[in-house]
Design a protein around this motif. Sequence first.
Motif, PDB file in Angstrom:
ATOM      1  N   ASP A 177      19.275   6.241  56.042  1.00 33.31           N
ATOM      2  CA  ASP A 177      18.483   5.386  56.934  1.00 33.31           C
ATOM      3  C   ASP A 177      17.541   6.204  57.802  1.00 33.31           C
ATOM      4  O   ASP A 177      16.428   5.778  58.109  1.00 33.31           O
ATOM      5  N   ILE A 178      17.968   7.380  58.218  1.00 33.32           N
ATOM      6  CA  ILE A 178      17.119   8.253  59.033  1.00 33.32           C
ATOM      7  C   ILE A 178      15.964   8.786  58.184  1.00 33.32           C
ATOM      8  O   ILE A 178      14.822   8.856  58.631  1.00 33.32           O
ATOM      9  N   LYS A 227       4.373  14.941  61.623  1.00 32.89           N
ATOM     10  CA  LYS A 227       4.056  14.084  62.768  1.00 32.89           C
ATOM     11  C   LYS A 227       5.166  13.054  62.998  1.00 32.89           C
ATOM     12  O   LYS A 227       5.544  12.781  64.135  1.00 32.89           O
ATOM     13  N   ALA A 228       5.680  12.482  61.918  1.00 29.93           N
ATOM     14  CA  ALA A 228       6.757  11.496  62.031  1.00 29.93           C
ATOM     15  C   ALA A 228       8.016  12.140  62.593  1.00 29.93           C
ATOM     16  O   ALA A 228       8.688  11.565  63.467  1.00 29.93           O
ATOM     17  N   CYS A 271      11.978   8.034  58.776  1.00 34.83           N
ATOM     18  CA  CYS A 271      10.978   9.096  58.833  1.00 34.83           C
ATOM     19  C   CYS A 271       9.820   8.798  57.877  1.00 34.83           C
ATOM     20  O   CYS A 271       8.652   8.982  58.223  1.00 34.83           O
ATOM     21  N   ALA A 272      10.142   8.309  56.689  1.00 37.97           N
ATOM     22  CA  ALA A 272       9.094   7.950  55.722  1.00 37.97           C
ATOM     23  C   ALA A 272       8.211   6.835  56.279  1.00 37.97           C
ATOM     24  O   ALA A 272       6.976   6.885  56.169  1.00 37.97           O
ATOM     25  N   GLU A 273       8.832   5.827  56.881  1.00 41.15           N
ATOM     26  CA  GLU A 273       8.073   4.707  57.456  1.00 41.15           C
ATOM     27  C   GLU A 273       7.153   5.184  58.580  1.00 41.15           C
ATOM     28  O   GLU A 273       6.000   4.765  58.666  1.00 41.15           O
ATOM     29  N   TYR A 274       7.659   6.036  59.452  1.00 46.51           N
ATOM     30  CA  TYR A 274       6.808   6.582  60.514  1.00 46.51           C
ATOM     31  C   TYR A 274       5.687   7.425  59.911  1.00 46.51           C
ATOM     32  O   TYR A 274       4.551   7.399  60.388  1.00 46.51           O
TER      33      TYR A 274
END
Length: 174
Positions: free
Chosen positions: A97-98, A48-49, A102-105
Amino acid sequence: MTLTVEDGTGVADANGLITVAFADAYFADRGITAWTGTDEVKGIAIIKATDYMELLYADRWKGIISTDATTLSFPRTYFYDRKGQLVDFTDDGIPNDIKKSCAEYALRALTATLLADPTQDSASGKVLTFTKKKVGPIETESQFLAGFREVIRKYPVPDRLLKNWLNGVGAVYR
């Protein structure tokens, strides 16, 4: 659905930018305990992220999509980091950073819809931004979004992590 991770080499049918193990380590290092669930649940959140990132940023990434890219926007050519060094996807994969973004989303995708449909007034079709109801004496107040702007929620941490990897000036916020 099975998580298939892009590693910077143009993985066929890739649907994720990070592994569950990457996200697990990222959140463990930061003491974030909200990243919970089975590997399958976490994998779905990562998909989903990644979908969210593709929908919002596919046309904004720096560089040019590589001929090796299959289903996602990576790998890319002419893709430079903030030090001006060319990113070598065969060695480095997706920039860190990308991956962090993605982990944060994905963390947010565990409990919410990242790109939710806006709440609309059933009578006017306008995007509702505020509603107030009072019981006695009865009172109702509503405020609507002016114009036809696209409503996209801001996620400060992952949005800022992407700042140096996107074309355009300033913050990522819409």
